[in-house]
Design a protein around this motif. Structure first.
Motif, short mmCIF file in Angstrom:
data_model
loop_
_atom_site.label_atom_id
_atom_site.label_comp_id
_atom_site.label_asym_id
_atom_site.label_seq_id
_atom_site.Cartn_x
_atom_site.Cartn_y
_atom_site.Cartn_z
N GLY A 156 0.81 -1.21 0.00
CA GLY A 156 0.00 0.00 0.00
C GLY A 156 0.84 1.26 0.00
O GLY A 156 0.53 2.24 -0.68
N ARG A 157 1.95 1.23 0.74
CA ARG A 157 2.82 2.39 0.78
C ARG A 157 3.51 2.62 -0.56
O ARG A 157 3.66 3.75 -1.02
CB ARG A 157 3.87 2.19 1.87
N VAL A 158 3.92 1.53 -1.22
CA VAL A 158 4.56 1.66 -2.53
C VAL A 158 3.58 2.24 -3.54
O VAL A 158 3.93 3.14 -4.33
CB VAL A 158 5.09 0.29 -3.01
N VAL A 159 2.34 1.76 -3.52
CA VAL A 159 1.32 2.29 -4.43
C VAL A 159 1.07 3.77 -4.15
O VAL A 159 0.95 4.59 -5.07
CB VAL A 159 0.01 1.48 -4.29
N GLN A 160 1.02 4.13 -2.86
CA GLN A 160 0.82 5.54 -2.50
C GLN A 160 1.96 6.40 -3.03
O GLN A 160 1.73 7.48 -3.58
CB GLN A 160 0.73 5.68 -0.99
N TYR A 161 3.19 5.93 -2.89
CA TYR A 161 4.34 6.70 -3.36
C TYR A 161 4.33 6.85 -4.89
O TYR A 161 4.67 7.91 -5.42
CB TYR A 161 5.64 6.04 -2.91
N LEU A 162 3.94 5.77 -5.58
CA LEU A 162 3.89 5.83 -7.04
C LEU A 162 2.84 6.83 -7.52
O LEU A 162 3.09 7.64 -8.43
CB LEU A 162 3.60 4.45 -7.62
N ILE A 163 1.66 6.80 -6.90
CA ILE A 163 0.61 7.75 -7.28
C ILE A 163 1.06 9.17 -6.95
O ILE A 163 0.84 10.11 -7.74
CB ILE A 163 -0.71 7.41 -6.56
N SER A 164 1.69 9.34 -5.80
CA SER A 164 2.18 10.67 -5.41
C SER A 164 3.21 11.18 -6.42
O SER A 164 3.25 12.38 -6.73
CB SER A 164 2.79 10.63 -4.01
N LEU A 165 4.03 10.28 -6.92
CA LEU A 165 5.04 10.67 -7.90
C LEU A 165 4.40 11.17 -9.18
O LEU A 165 4.80 12.20 -9.75
CB LEU A 165 5.95 9.47 -8.19
N PHE A 166 3.37 10.47 -9.64
CA PHE A 166 2.66 10.92 -10.84
C PHE A 166 1.93 12.24 -10.59
O PHE A 166 1.84 13.09 -11.47
CB PHE A 166 1.66 9.85 -11.30
N ASP A 178 8.67 21.27 -18.35
CA ASP A 178 8.71 20.17 -19.31
C ASP A 178 8.99 18.87 -18.56
O ASP A 178 10.09 18.65 -18.04
CB ASP A 178 9.80 20.43 -20.35
N THR A 179 7.98 18.02 -18.50
CA THR A 179 8.08 16.79 -17.70
C THR A 179 8.29 15.55 -18.57
O THR A 179 8.15 14.43 -18.07
CB THR A 179 6.81 16.61 -16.85
N ALA A 180 8.60 15.75 -19.85
CA ALA A 180 8.73 14.59 -20.75
C ALA A 180 9.87 13.68 -20.28
O ALA A 180 9.71 12.46 -20.19
CB ALA A 180 8.99 15.06 -22.17
N ILE A 181 11.02 14.28 -19.96
CA ILE A 181 12.16 13.48 -19.50
C ILE A 181 11.83 12.82 -18.17
O ILE A 181 12.16 11.64 -17.94
CB ILE A 181 13.41 14.36 -19.38
N LEU A 182 11.15 13.56 -17.30
CA LEU A 182 10.79 13.02 -15.98
C LEU A 182 9.82 11.86 -16.12
O LEU A 182 9.95 10.83 -15.42
CB LEU A 182 10.19 14.12 -15.12
N VAL A 183 8.84 11.99 -17.02
CA VAL A 183 7.88 10.90 -17.24
C VAL A 183 8.60 9.66 -17.77
O VAL A 183 8.32 8.53 -17.35
CB VAL A 183 6.76 11.36 -18.21
N THR A 184 9.53 9.87 -18.70
CA THR A 184 10.30 8.74 -19.24
C THR A 184 11.11 8.05 -18.14
O THR A 184 11.13 6.82 -18.06
CB THR A 184 11.25 9.24 -20.34
N ALA A 185 11.74 8.85 -17.29
CA ALA A 185 12.54 8.29 -16.20
C ALA A 185 11.66 7.51 -15.22
O ALA A 185 12.03 6.41 -14.77
CB ALA A 185 13.29 9.39 -15.47
N ILE A 186 10.48 8.06 -14.90
CA ILE A 186 9.56 7.36 -13.98
C ILE A 186 9.07 6.07 -14.61
O ILE A 186 8.97 5.02 -13.94
CB ILE A 186 8.38 8.28 -13.63
N THR A 187 8.75 6.11 -15.91
CA THR A 187 8.28 4.90 -16.59
C THR A 187 9.35 3.82 -16.57
O THR A 187 9.06 2.64 -16.31
CB THR A 187 7.90 5.23 -18.05
N ILE A 188 10.61 4.21 -16.84
CA ILE A 188 11.71 3.24 -16.79
C ILE A 188 11.88 2.68 -15.39
O ILE A 188 12.09 1.46 -15.20
CB ILE A 188 13.01 3.91 -17.28
N ALA A 189 11.76 3.57 -14.39
CA ALA A 189 11.92 3.12 -13.00
C ALA A 189 10.82 2.14 -12.61
O ALA A 189 11.09 1.11 -11.97
CB ALA A 189 11.92 4.32 -12.06
N ILE A 190 9.58 2.44 -13.01
CA ILE A 190 8.47 1.54 -12.67
C ILE A 190 8.62 0.21 -13.41
O ILE A 190 8.37 -0.87 -12.84
CB ILE A 190 7.12 2.21 -13.03
N ALA A 191 9.04 0.27 -14.69
CA ALA A 191 9.25 -0.96 -15.44
C ALA A 191 10.36 -1.80 -14.80
O ALA A 191 10.24 -3.03 -14.68
CB ALA A 191 9.60 -0.63 -16.89
N ALA A 192 11.43 -1.14 -14.37
CA ALA A 192 12.52 -1.86 -13.71
C ALA A 192 12.05 -2.46 -12.39
O ALA A 192 12.41 -3.60 -12.04
CB ALA A 192 13.69 -0.91 -13.47
#
Length: 217
Positions: A156-166, A178-192
């Motif tokens: 639950g805490r991990v899900v909360q942190y992920l939603i907070s990040l978005f 410009d959040t394009a680079i940030l979105v890409t980095a978050i997507t890579i981090a979540i995929a990893a």
């Protein structure tokens, strides 16, 4: 040394100051009147919200408690009244600086006023997103605990942190960042992160899967 040039410069400075004094006085009067009007409007808005029991109503929805969890302890009615006060005061300040002849300052304040809605929208997104993240995280933790999941609180805490990040990304985008680079980095981090969990579960369940396959065949 030509003293006439110095005298002319001093006379011009004194003349400019004398000519500026009426504009300064008019600008300060407008600013004082605007400040009093802004305070009056803030008091009226605050009184109306209190009479309508706005804060207890928001308290019953659970939003106030979630905001306290995010560190916001100021009543929401006061935040609304203070926001209106700030807008009004800045508007009168723009008029005041124009009367004083400070056009550059007035243009700067106008840009600030035009950017304030983006700031308010970003703050609202951040606060409501934080409330939603906390609610979803607690919901998943409670459901997982009822289901007997050992690490329900951590999930639950991990899900909360992920939603907070978005939510933070959305708020920054509202501010024009410009959040394009940030979105890409978050997507890579979540995929990893997902890949790591998949590998961990796969390796951890290797023996179980082998026994199931052996029993089947």
């Amino acid at each position: 040394m030509n003293f006439q040039v110095v005298i002319d410069a001093l006379v011009k400075i004194v003349t400019d100051i004398i000519n500026f004094i009426p504009n300064l006085v008019n600008g300060l009067i407008i600013l004082l009147i605007g400040y009093l009007i802004a305070r009056l409007v803030r008091w009226i808005v605050r009184t109306i919200l209190v009479q309508l029991k706005f804060d207890p109503l928001i308290e019953r929805t659970g939003i106030t408690g979630s905001l306290r969890g995010l560190g916001v302890k100021t009543p929401l009615s006061w935040i609304i009244a203070q926001t209106i006060f700030t807008f009004l005061l800045l508007s009168f300040l723009i008029t005041s600086t124009r009367l004083m002849g400070l056009e550059a300052v007035a243009l700067l304040l106008e840009r600030l006023v035009s950017f304030l809605p983006n700031i308010i929208a970003a703050v609202i997104i951040f606060l409501l997103g934080g409330v939603a993240a906390q609610f979803v995280g607690n919901l998943i933790s409670n459901v997982g605990a009822v289901s007997g999941l050992t690490y329900a609180a951590r999930v639950g805490r991990v899900v909360q942190y992920l939603i907070s990040l978005f939510v933070v990304v959305l708020a920054l985008g509202q501010l024009g960042v410009d959040t394009a680079i940030l979105v890409t980095a978050i997507t890579i981090a979540i995929a990893a992160f997902g890949l790591a969990i998949g590998l961990a579960l796969g390796l951890g369940a290797h023996g179980v899967v082998s026994n199931i396959l052996a029993g089947y065949y």
